[in-house]
Design a protein around this motif. Structure first.
Motif, PDB file in Angstrom:
ATOM      1  N   THR A   1       0.786   8.116   3.583  1.00  0.00           N
ATOM      2  CA  THR A   1      -0.639   8.431   3.503  1.00  0.00           C
ATOM      3  C   THR A   1      -0.934   9.724   4.258  1.00  0.00           C
ATOM      4  N   ALA A   2      -0.243   9.935   5.374  1.00  0.00           N
ATOM      5  CA  ALA A   2      -0.390  11.193   6.112  1.00  0.00           C
ATOM      6  C   ALA A   2      -0.025  12.381   5.235  1.00  0.00           C
ATOM      7  N   ARG A   3       1.047  12.258   4.476  1.00  0.00           N
ATOM      8  CA  ARG A   3       1.456  13.333   3.576  1.00  0.00           C
ATOM      9  C   ARG A   3       0.425  13.551   2.485  1.00  0.00           C
TER      10      ARG A   3
ATOM     11  N   TYR B   1      -9.317   5.725  -6.551  1.00  0.00           N
ATOM     12  CA  TYR B   1      -9.172   4.419  -5.889  1.00  0.00           C
ATOM     13  C   TYR B   1      -7.936   4.387  -5.010  1.00  0.00           C
ATOM     14  N   TYR B   2      -6.812   4.873  -5.504  1.00  0.00           N
ATOM     15  CA  TYR B   2      -5.565   4.788  -4.745  1.00  0.00           C
ATOM     16  C   TYR B   2      -5.629   5.639  -3.478  1.00  0.00           C
ATOM     17  N   ARG B   3      -6.179   6.834  -3.613  1.00  0.00           N
ATOM     18  CA  ARG B   3      -6.282   7.714  -2.445  1.00  0.00           C
ATOM     19  C   ARG B   3      -7.252   7.137  -1.429  1.00  0.00           C
ATOM     20  N   ASP B   4      -8.412   6.704  -1.884  1.00  0.00           N
ATOM     21  CA  ASP B   4      -9.436   6.210  -0.971  1.00  0.00           C
ATOM     22  C   ASP B   4      -8.997   4.926  -0.274  1.00  0.00           C
ATOM     23  N   GLU B   5      -8.347   4.050  -1.020  1.00  0.00           N
ATOM     24  CA  GLU B   5      -7.896   2.794  -0.431  1.00  0.00           C
ATOM     25  C   GLU B   5      -6.773   3.035   0.573  1.00  0.00           C
TER      26      GLU B   5
ATOM     27  N   PHE C   1       0.816  -1.217   0.000  1.00  0.00           N
ATOM     28  CA  PHE C   1       0.000   0.000   0.000  1.00  0.00           C
ATOM     29  C   PHE C   1       0.852   1.270   0.000  1.00  0.00           C
ATOM     30  N   ALA C   2       2.132   1.151   0.328  1.00  0.00           N
ATOM     31  CA  ALA C   2       2.992   2.334   0.396  1.00  0.00           C
ATOM     32  C   ALA C   2       3.191   2.991  -0.963  1.00  0.00           C
ATOM     33  N   VAL C   3       2.873   2.278  -2.045  1.00  0.00           N
ATOM     34  CA  VAL C   3       3.010   2.890  -3.380  1.00  0.00           C
ATOM     35  C   VAL C   3       1.724   3.607  -3.797  1.00  0.00           C
ATOM     36  N   PHE C   4       0.642   3.460  -3.050  1.00  0.00           N
ATOM     37  CA  PHE C   4      -0.631   4.046  -3.455  1.00  0.00           C
ATOM     38  C   PHE C   4      -0.606   5.574  -3.517  1.00  0.00           C
ATOM     39  N   PRO C   5       0.004   6.265  -2.543  1.00  0.00           N
ATOM     40  CA  PRO C   5       0.049   7.730  -2.665  1.00  0.00           C
ATOM     41  C   PRO C   5       0.724   8.187  -3.962  1.00  0.00           C
TER      42      PRO C   5
END
Length: 357
Positions: free
Chosen positions: A157-159, A104-108, A90-94
């Motif tokens: 994700t915080a960023r 999708y990437y942001r919401d997930e 999931f660390a690549v989603f941002p």
């Protein structure tokens, strides 16, 4: 460092990580687990994180497309994921959200990060308990691995969301892990701590345990900068991190690599941890976390790591999956073979070395 050699080597390492076939992985019993990239777990996740870092450093837009294709192939495997060791992909989603604009990437990322904060098992002092996909329970155990495979995702994700609460939790986790795992005598980190028995179990100052933190902490601090105002937390992290880097630097072998247990120079040298340590030192110097003179330590590691890379791009000398073992001596018996995380940490080093040259 010869930049063209490093760039060509990085391409080979990336190809072997993302595109090698099973007939290239060797015949040992762990080959599929080690190199099959189509699994939703920490092993592939470390590879994806590295691919993203490499793609950015090399300005290779096609790599982000390949990461997105990986997510498309494997997203069903992510449904209901909750264990710490499965957070890494999931660390690549941002980054995927920024590259594609797909909600999708942001919401997930937001959903999983909130679920991790609210529902992940914690030890009695509030640290994330190291939960895994295997049929094993490590109750009340804090492992160094968690900082890279889970806390980095939370910080990113915080960023992405400009979420102060997530940033504070990410930094709190870093502080907790460094606080309980750092040996006050040597400055090195132990592999794990058992809050129930109040001991470091094997009491191994394991190479890769230290590498997970040396590499991840600068990344986490960069992602959370400006989002957290707790000077006390940041000051303790900075103090402990500098002590860690100083301790690691003194344990480097003349070859440029580090032994698989840092205070046991008679143990075999391990490539993935060495790559992670050197990569983290480059990052820390670049961000001003440690003195610039520390860069020489990382510079010595790069050619030594490159010598461990075969013509195919396979990284040799990587220890297999390693839980907290029963004794320090057991770490010297862990078999070595190419793995996705070994490819990934090596790729991250090559990418960071190019930036820091």
């Amino acid at each position: 460092m010869n930049r063209s050699e490093a760039a060509e080597t990085a391409k080979r390492v990336y190809r072997y990580m993302m595109h090698s076939e099973s007939n290239e992985w060797g015949r040992h019993e762990w080959a599929d687990w080690a190199m099959n990239v189509d699994r939703w777990d920490w092993n592939a996740g470390v590879g994806l994180i590295a691919a993203g870092e490499y793609g950015t450093a090399a300005s290779e837009d096609g790599i982000m497309r390949e990461i997105a294709e990986w997510v498309d192939r494997n997203r069903k495997r992510s449904e209901g994921v909750e264990v710490i060791n499965e957070m890494a992909p999931f660390a690549v989603f941002p980054s995927l959200y920024r590259a594609t604009g797909l909600a999708y990437y942001r919401d997930e990322a937001e959903s999983v990060a909130l679920r991790m904060m609210e529902r992940s098992p914690r030890t009695r002092n509030g640290a994330f308990e190291h939960t895994v996909t295997e049929n094993a329970i490590f109750r009340e155990q804090i492992w160094a691995d968690t900082v890279f495979v889970a806390v980095l995702f939370l910080a990113r994700t915080a960023r992405l969301l400009s979420d102060r609460r997530m940033a504070e939790e990410a930094l709190r986790q870093v502080r907790l892990h460094l606080n309980v795992l750092q040996d006050e005598d040597t400055g090195l980190l132990y592999h794990g701590w058992n809050c129930e028995t109040e001991d470091w179990m094997s009491a191994a100052r394991w190479n890769r345990a230290n590498a997970w933190n040396v590499c991840a902490v600068p990344m986490i601090l960069e992602e959370t900068k400006g989002l957290c105002e707790s000077s006390e937390t940041l000051e303790e992290i900075a103090r402990r991190y500098v002590r860690l880097i100083e301790a690691v630097a003194t344990r480097q072998n003349p070859s440029g690599l580090w032994p698989t247990v840092l205070d046991r120079p008679d143990f075999y040298e391990e490539t993935s941890g060495s790559a992670g340590l050197a990569c983290g030192i480059y990052k820390a110097v670049r961000l001003g976390l440690v003195p610039a003179g520390m860069k020489a330590c990382a510079d010595r590691a790069v050619p030594a790591v490159i010598r461990k890379i075969a013509a195919t791009g396979a990284v040799d000398g990587v220890s297999g999956g390693t839980p907290v073992l029963e004794s320090v001596e057991a770490y010297d018996r862990v078999p070595v073979f190419p793995t996705l995380y070994g490819q990934g940490l090596t790729l991250m080093l090559l990418a960071e070395a190019a930036v820091s040259a």
